[in-house]
Design a protein around this motif. Structure first.
Motif, PDB file in Angstrom:
ATOM      1  N   LYS B 173       0.796  -1.177   0.110  1.00 34.54           N
ATOM      2  CA  LYS B 173       0.028  -0.048   0.172  1.00 34.54           C
ATOM      3  C   LYS B 173       0.915   1.220  -0.068  1.00 34.54           C
ATOM      4  O   LYS B 173       0.712   2.089  -0.539  1.00 34.54           O
ATOM      5  CB  LYS B 173      -0.861  -0.044   1.191  1.00 34.54           C
ATOM      6  N   VAL B 174       2.024   1.158   0.902  1.00 33.80           N
ATOM      7  CA  VAL B 174       2.778   2.603   0.953  1.00 33.80           C
ATOM      8  C   VAL B 174       3.323   2.715  -0.540  1.00 33.80           C
ATOM      9  O   VAL B 174       3.519   3.780  -1.046  1.00 33.80           O
ATOM     10  CB  VAL B 174       3.964   2.200   1.965  1.00 33.80           C
ATOM     11  N   GLU B 175       3.876   1.427  -1.129  1.00 31.74           N
ATOM     12  CA  GLU B 175       4.591   1.740  -2.660  1.00 31.74           C
ATOM     13  C   GLU B 175       3.574   2.312  -3.267  1.00 31.74           C
ATOM     14  O   GLU B 175       3.766   3.150  -4.223  1.00 31.74           O
ATOM     15  CB  GLU B 175       5.055   0.394  -3.261  1.00 31.74           C
ATOM     16  N   ALA B 176       2.219   1.966  -3.396  1.00 33.06           N
ATOM     17  CA  ALA B 176       1.020   2.271  -4.272  1.00 33.06           C
ATOM     18  C   ALA B 176       0.754   3.878  -3.969  1.00 33.06           C
ATOM     19  O   ALA B 176       0.761   4.596  -4.864  1.00 33.06           O
ATOM     20  CB  ALA B 176      -0.037   1.493  -3.940  1.00 33.06           C
ATOM     21  N   GLU B 177       0.631   4.189  -2.536  1.00 31.74           N
ATOM     22  CA  GLU B 177       0.134   5.636  -2.212  1.00 31.74           C
ATOM     23  C   GLU B 177       1.206   6.522  -2.244  1.00 31.74           C
ATOM     24  O   GLU B 177       0.924   7.731  -2.517  1.00 31.74           O
ATOM     25  CB  GLU B 177      -0.396   5.627  -0.756  1.00 31.74           C
ATOM     26  N   PHE B 178       2.422   6.228  -1.802  1.00 27.59           N
ATOM     27  CA  PHE B 178       3.688   6.904  -1.874  1.00 27.59           C
ATOM     28  C   PHE B 178       4.430   7.031  -2.994  1.00 27.59           C
ATOM     29  O   PHE B 178       5.254   8.108  -3.427  1.00 27.59           O
ATOM     30  CB  PHE B 178       4.421   6.827  -0.624  1.00 27.59           C
ATOM     31  N   GLY B 179       4.298   6.092  -4.008  1.00 26.85           N
ATOM     32  CA  GLY B 179       4.961   6.003  -5.271  1.00 26.85           C
ATOM     33  C   GLY B 179       5.992   5.266  -5.358  1.00 26.85           C
ATOM     34  O   GLY B 179       6.785   5.261  -6.200  1.00 26.85           O
ATOM     35  N   ARG B 180       6.796   5.145  -4.242  1.00 28.96           N
ATOM     36  CA  ARG B 180       8.213   4.621  -4.065  1.00 28.96           C
ATOM     37  C   ARG B 180       8.207   3.869  -2.802  1.00 28.96           C
ATOM     38  O   ARG B 180       7.564   4.412  -1.882  1.00 28.96           O
ATOM     39  CB  ARG B 180       9.280   5.378  -4.314  1.00 28.96           C
ATOM     40  N   PRO B 181       8.919   2.811  -2.474  1.00 28.80           N
ATOM     41  CA  PRO B 181       9.348   2.282  -1.069  1.00 28.80           C
ATOM     42  C   PRO B 181      10.298   3.123  -0.466  1.00 28.80           C
ATOM     43  O   PRO B 181      10.988   3.944  -0.710  1.00 28.80           O
ATOM     44  CB  PRO B 181      10.210   0.868  -1.462  1.00 28.80           C
ATOM     45  N   THR B 182       9.739   3.355   0.893  1.00 31.98           N
ATOM     46  CA  THR B 182      10.524   4.263   1.932  1.00 31.98           C
ATOM     47  C   THR B 182      11.887   3.605   2.049  1.00 31.98           C
ATOM     48  O   THR B 182      11.991   2.534   2.127  1.00 31.98           O
ATOM     49  CB  THR B 182       9.521   4.466   2.888  1.00 31.98           C
ATOM     50  N   PHE B 183      12.476   4.496   2.550  1.00 30.85           N
ATOM     51  CA  PHE B 183      14.304   4.082   2.937  1.00 30.85           C
ATOM     52  C   PHE B 183      13.878   3.182   4.093  1.00 30.85           C
ATOM     53  O   PHE B 183      14.621   2.118   4.098  1.00 30.85           O
ATOM     54  CB  PHE B 183      14.926   5.498   3.385  1.00 30.85           C
ATOM     55  N   VAL B 184      13.058   3.378   4.921  1.00 30.09           N
ATOM     56  CA  VAL B 184      12.959   2.602   6.269  1.00 30.09           C
ATOM     57  C   VAL B 184      12.462   1.150   5.877  1.00 30.09           C
ATOM     58  O   VAL B 184      12.941   0.130   6.350  1.00 30.09           O
ATOM     59  CB  VAL B 184      11.852   3.127   7.068  1.00 30.09           C
ATOM     60  N   GLN B 185      11.618   0.965   4.850  1.00 31.47           N
ATOM     61  CA  GLN B 185      11.096  -0.370   4.563  1.00 31.47           C
ATOM     62  C   GLN B 185      12.189  -1.105   3.610  1.00 31.47           C
ATOM     63  O   GLN B 185      12.479  -2.197   3.930  1.00 31.47           O
ATOM     64  CB  GLN B 185       9.843  -0.046   3.589  1.00 31.47           C
TER      65      GLN B 185
END
Lengths: 182, 305
Positions: B173-185
């Motif tokens: 969901k983060v990748e979909a909504e934020f557009g990219r994986p976060t550094f933390v993930q």
């Protein structure tokens, strides 16, 4: 008639209590350095200005309750200490590991013998309980007798000595951790 | 007199406050000090502390000016006058009351208008916005979070979630909504989070609107978002990492901000109630870390970004 320090205070206090700005200013300027030093010692540098202002606003608001049965300076001191300790209690306590970034940086600085003694004591003081800080300050800086310290802090006179024992022991331990050589 | 008894009286003796003790007791004290090196050293350390304290008294600090006190006294007086008093004559009191009522009505109207504006701005809009009012509404103030973080991290994060719609989300969901994986993930999946931490919670916060330049925002169709990742160290302590588009402003409220250069990055650094927080920019993102510990963790964060 010789005008003593106490009689000056009494006339100024009465006029300040009646709301006279000039008298309030005189009172403030007479006690501000002492009050600010105590506040700063208890609450730290970043909050000291604000808390000092709060103390004096409260002092002027409560001035009418001062009965001239004790020294005004003791009454003022007590108000300042109580307000400062209350402020600290409202703030969240630091965890036991303290301020880690500061620990690391200071560790390096102390090792390089770059920190002045005054700064070392400042940091060590910030690491002990505020109630211990205040008795140390009142004794070592204000040079008050145990009876006055007891009245200001609101503890039995016999407790002042044991509290100072703890303050001095803990300060010494903190200073040693910071690389102070006794 | 033994060591325990001697140490109990140490400060009183040092400060000349053994008034209640007989000469015999004081002699016993001195006798013990003369024969016990440990207690003698303790007494010497008190003297050394006194000398250190004497260095302190020469430092000058500037207390608040009288003018700042007077201004607050005047402010307090105005409020007292506005509330009315028995000494004020009825005609004056009545006219003050009329003005007070008018000000109160005006205040209510302003409050209602602000609420309307705030709730309307909570609908995500994916376009440029430049008005100062909208900018102030969209700024994320981290001060309440930082002040609470040390004592109750969950409550602290709730201060953020109470102002922005927030939901616990999955990595996908983060990748979909934020557009990219976060550094933390990304770091969590490689077991390389600073402080040997584990990722325990990921929240997606919906920002009121997008302030990114046209075409620059990578956030999904739902609008501009902020990702808040809570990480837990082996000792149970936690830190929070926020990632959001660079165009979205964050503020530390009234907390004094230090500007620090580290690893060629300009960091904003604040500290409150034992919690350290930093913020910096990396590429098109703004990152903030709250509850971070030690230069090692900071360097680890900066190295990964």
């Amino acid at each position: 008639m010789t005008v003593t320090d106490e009689s000056i205070h009494e006339s100024v206090v009465r006029r300040a209590s009646a709301g006279e700005r000039a008298a309030q200013r005189e009172l403030y300027e007479h006690f501000r350095d002492r009050a600010f030093r105590v506040v700063r010692r208890i609450v730290g540098e970043s909050d000291a200005d604000d808390v000092t202002q709060e103390c004096f606003l409260k002092l002027f608001a409560k001035l009418h309750t001062f009965r001239f049965e004790s020294q005004f300076s003791t009454w003022m001191h007590r108000l300042v200490v109580n307000e400062s300790l209350q402020h600290v209690r409202k703030r969240s306590r630091r965890k036991e590991y303290g301020h880690p970034m500061l620990d690391e940086e200071l560790g390096q600085v102390a090792g390089a013998a770059a920190m002045e003694n005054a700064e070392l004591l400042e940091v060590a003081m910030s690491r002990i309980d505020p109630e211990l800080r205040v008795v140390f300050e009142l004794k070592e800086v204000d040079e008050l007798p145990y009876s006055a310290i007891a009245e200001i802090v609101g503890i039995p006179e016999g407790t002042v000595g044991s509290r100072l024992n703890r303050a001095r022991t803990e300060l010494r331990d903190q200073l040693t951790k910071l690389g102070w050589e006794s | 007199m033994n060591c325990k008894q001697t140490r109990e009286l140490m400060s009183a003796y040092f400060d000349g406050e053994l008034n209640g003790f007989t000469g015999e007791s004081q002699n016993e004290f001195r006798g013990h000090i003369a024969s016990c090196e440990a207690c003698a050293q303790e007494l010497r350390s008190f003297e050394q502390l006194r000398q250190l304290a004497a260095c302190q008294t020469t430092r000058r600090f500037t207390p608040p000016s009288w003018e700042s006190i007077a201004a607050r006294l005047d402010g307090a007086s105005s409020r007292t006058l506005a509330a009315g008093s028995d000494s004020v004559d009825p005609a004056t009191r009545d006219s003050r009351l009329i003005w007070t009522r008018r000000m109160a009505i005006g205040g209510l109207i302003t409050l209602a208008a602000s609420a309307l504006l705030f709730f309307s701005l909570r609908v995500p809009q994916h376009h440029d916005v430049t008005s100062a009012t909208q900018a102030s509404v969209a700024t994320i103030n981290l001060q309440p979070l930082i002040e609470l973080f040390n004592t109750d991290a969950d409550k602290a994060i709730a201060t953020l979630a109470s102002r922005l719609p927030a939901a616990e989300v999955t990595l996908a969901k983060v990748e979909a909504e934020f557009g990219r994986p976060t550094f933390v993930q990304t770091s969590a999946s490689n077991n390389s989070l600073p402080g040997n931490a584990q990722l325990v919670s990921t929240k997606l916060l919906q920002l009121p609107y997008c302030k990114c330049a046209k075409g620059a925002c990578t956030c999904g169709p739902g609008g501009c978002t902020c990702v808040a990742c809570l990480c837990e160290r082996p000792d149970g302590s936690t830190y929070l990492v926020l990632e959001l588009c660079k165009s979205q402003a964050i503020t530390f409220g009234d907390l004094p901000v230090q500007l620090v250069k580290r690893r060629d990055r300009n960091l904003q650094q604040v500290e409150a109630n034992g919690t350290v927080a930093i913020s910096w920019e990396q590429g098109g993102e703004r990152l903030a870390a709250i509850g971070i510990r030690g230069s090692q963790e900071i360097d680890s964060l900066l190295a990964k970004n």
